[in-house]
Design an enzyme around this catalytic site. Structure first.
Site, mmCIF file in Angstrom:
data_model
loop_
_atom_site.group_PDB
_atom_site.id
_atom_site.type_symbol
_atom_site.label_atom_id
_atom_site.label_comp_id
_atom_site.label_asym_id
_atom_site.label_seq_id
_atom_site.Cartn_x
_atom_site.Cartn_y
_atom_site.Cartn_z
ATOM 1 N N GLN A 101 -3.922 -3.857 16.097
ATOM 2 C CA GLN A 101 -3.767 -4.891 17.046
ATOM 3 C C GLN A 101 -3.255 -6.028 16.065
ATOM 4 O OE1 GLN A 101 -5.672 -2.379 17.979
ATOM 5 N NE2 GLN A 101 -5.307 -3.036 20.098
ATOM 6 N N CYS A 105 21.365 1.177 17.281
ATOM 7 C CA CYS A 105 20.481 2.323 17.183
ATOM 8 C C CYS A 105 21.088 3.494 16.760
ATOM 9 C CB CYS A 105 19.446 2.207 18.224
ATOM 10 S SG CYS A 105 18.187 3.544 18.078
ATOM 11 N N GLU A 145 -4.342 -0.104 7.185
ATOM 12 C CA GLU A 145 -4.284 0.409 8.618
ATOM 13 C C GLU A 145 -5.511 -0.252 9.263
ATOM 14 O OE1 GLU A 145 -2.493 2.095 9.998
ATOM 15 O OE2 GLU A 145 -1.208 2.545 8.155
ATOM 16 N N ASP A 176 0.751 5.096 17.328
ATOM 17 C CA ASP A 176 0.282 4.069 17.599
ATOM 18 C C ASP A 176 0.902 3.411 18.772
ATOM 19 O OD1 ASP A 176 2.480 3.262 16.468
ATOM 20 O OD2 ASP A 176 1.699 1.944 15.110
ATOM 21 N N LEU A 216 -8.684 -13.574 11.626
ATOM 22 C CA LEU A 216 -7.879 -12.548 12.050
ATOM 23 C C LEU A 216 -8.171 -11.869 13.278
ATOM 24 C CD1 LEU A 216 -7.259 -9.754 9.152
ATOM 25 C CD2 LEU A 216 -5.753 -10.693 10.727
ATOM 26 N N GLY A 217 -9.256 -12.006 13.719
ATOM 27 C CA GLY A 217 -9.723 -11.690 15.033
ATOM 28 C C GLY A 217 -10.316 -10.237 15.161
ATOM 29 N N TYR A 218 -10.641 -9.827 16.123
ATOM 30 C CA TYR A 218 -11.430 -8.402 16.285
ATOM 31 C C TYR A 218 -12.427 -8.056 14.935
ATOM 32 C CZ TYR A 218 -8.437 -7.334 20.436
ATOM 33 O OH TYR A 218 -7.773 -7.263 21.180
ATOM 34 N N CYS A 247 13.416 -0.167 17.793
ATOM 35 C CA CYS A 247 13.007 -0.038 19.188
ATOM 36 C C CYS A 247 11.748 -0.832 19.613
ATOM 37 C CB CYS A 247 12.437 1.717 19.373
ATOM 38 S SG CYS A 247 12.531 2.101 21.092
ATOM 39 N N TYR A 264 -6.123 7.459 15.658
ATOM 40 C CA TYR A 264 -4.705 6.805 15.004
ATOM 41 C C TYR A 264 -4.928 6.806 13.532
ATOM 42 C CZ TYR A 264 -1.756 3.612 12.927
ATOM 43 O OH TYR A 264 -0.788 3.244 12.212
ATOM 44 N N TRP A 321 0.703 -1.203 -0.049
ATOM 45 C CA TRP A 321 -0.068 -0.115 0.278
ATOM 46 C C TRP A 321 0.964 1.257 -0.102
ATOM 47 C CZ3 TRP A 321 0.135 -3.812 3.655
ATOM 48 C CH2 TRP A 321 0.876 -3.482 4.870
#
Length: 356
Positions: A38, A198, A33, A134, A76-78, A188, A116, A20
């Site tokens: 999650q 880093c 997105e 996020d 996938l869930g949710y 991170c 977000y 994308w």
DNA sequence: AAGACGGGGTC
DNA sequence: GACCCAGTCTT
């Protein structure tokens, strides 16, 4: 150099190439997105490709049935993400003639698009000057600037938002937001951050104090609620060799709305197998009394536990009168047809293990 | 402000 | 098996 400059320099060399990002289409960015809410990149990538193939445009998505959409989302869930995405696509087509929103404020009005996601889409697709916060961004900022605010409080969120707004280089919000997210997930990281290599490390306050693992701060976690699900696979063969069984569509409130599962008895406390078959409220499962004579010895399979959902699974061969009684409450299906129904990952595993 | 909502990962 | 992850909607 300041933080944003170092970050953008890192991003130019190390940013991930994602489908994308190449296209830059708002519809594809929106879809990506929502899928990545999650959800880990590695897990969501295949779903993105398959979903986009099934519904290449917002018009195609709006025209699909909810069942088709949920089937693409299966595993996938949710799942409310899929239902909201579908609803919003229909809204965009019916109210805006299929023209997608052009600003974060307009995006925010769509179901399933919060602060977000609206900021992420608007900054990536239209380069709107808005930080997208996020989990990655909270973590990076908390560490680099040793922020003591909790990320799960309203006051803390406001603080991070203000900080991110001040750091955001004007005109480069899209690159900055994506850089923050890539940096947060690649360098991170939540556990085992790569501080040794880093580029930000010289200006990282948490590293300087040897307190990287103390950030971001959170308030105490709460106790998860246990739910015990006792599933029944009432099955028979008709004609011989072709397995038939009962399913139901969950259409009320709670988990897995509008998805298919098996006849089920739920409890808030753990019940032994014996108790399930002797004292449980069978009327809830059968909708009728006088079924017990039909019950066959139980072949108890396996137990699967989730963080909150504990499920047990009982195959029960049924015939004659019990089957007629069950017909009044549940839908009949076959192995082959069941494959086409939207269902939870949990149930998918039950079924495939039983009949593999 | 707190709780619900899934799945997969790590150790 | 316990714990971690962390956007949006609902209550």
């Amino acid at each position: 150099m300041d933080f944003a400059a170092v970050l953008l320099e890192w991003y130019e060399k190390n940013g991930r190439e994602l489908p994308w990002r190449k296209s830059g289409h708002p519809y594809e960015i929106w879809l990506s997105e929502v899928i990545l809410q999650q959800t880990r990149m590695e897990q969501g990538l295949d779903y993105f490709e398959r979903f986009l193939e099934a519904f290449p445009t917002v018009e195609a998505l709006a025209a699909a049935s909810q069942e088709q959409v949920l089937r693409q989302w299966q595993g996938l869930g949710y799942y409310s993400r899929a239902r909201n995405l579908h609803k919003s696509a229909q809204q965009v087509v019916s109210e805006r003639g299929g023209r997608l929103p052009g600003s974060s404020k307009e995006w925010l009005r769509l179901k399933g698009v919060g602060s977000y996601t609206a900021a992420a889409i608007a900054s990536m697709a239209f380069n709107e000057d808005l930080p997208a916060l996020d989990g990655n961004v909270y973590r990076v900022l908390a560490r680099v600037f040793a922020i003591e605010h909790s990320i799960d409080s309203a006051a803390g969120k406001r603080h991070f938002e203000e900080l991110a707004t001040n750091l955001l280089p004007r005109g480069r919000a899209g690159a900055f937001n994506q850089a923050m997210m890539d940096f947060g997930s690649l360098v991170c990281r939540p556990v085992h951050p790569l501080c040794v290599q880093c580029m930000i490390q010289p200006m990282c306050e948490a590293f300087a104090r040897d307190r990287v693992h103390d950030y971001p701060r959170r308030k105490g976690k709460k106790q998860p609620v246990d739910r015990y699900f006792y599933y029944f696979l009432f099955y028979w063969e008709e004609p011989p060799g072709a397995k038939q069984f009962f399913v139901q569509e969950r259409d009320k409130k709670g988990i897995w709305q509008h998805m298919f599962d098996l006849p089920l008895m739920e409890s808030s406390v753990k019940i032994s197998d014996e108790t399930v078959f002797t004292h449980a409220d069978w009327r809830f499962v059968f909708g009728l009394e006088g079924w017990r004579q039909e019950q066959q010895p139980v072949d108890l399979k396996h137990l699967l536990t989730h963080r909150r959902i504990h499920a047990r699974f009982y195959p029960v061969r049924v015939s004659g009168q019990a089957r007629r009684a069950l017909h009044q409450r549940y839908q009949q299906t076959s192995r082959e047809d069941f494959h086409e129904l939207p269902k939870s990952r949990l149930l998918e595993r039950f079924i495939s293990r039983l009949w593999s």
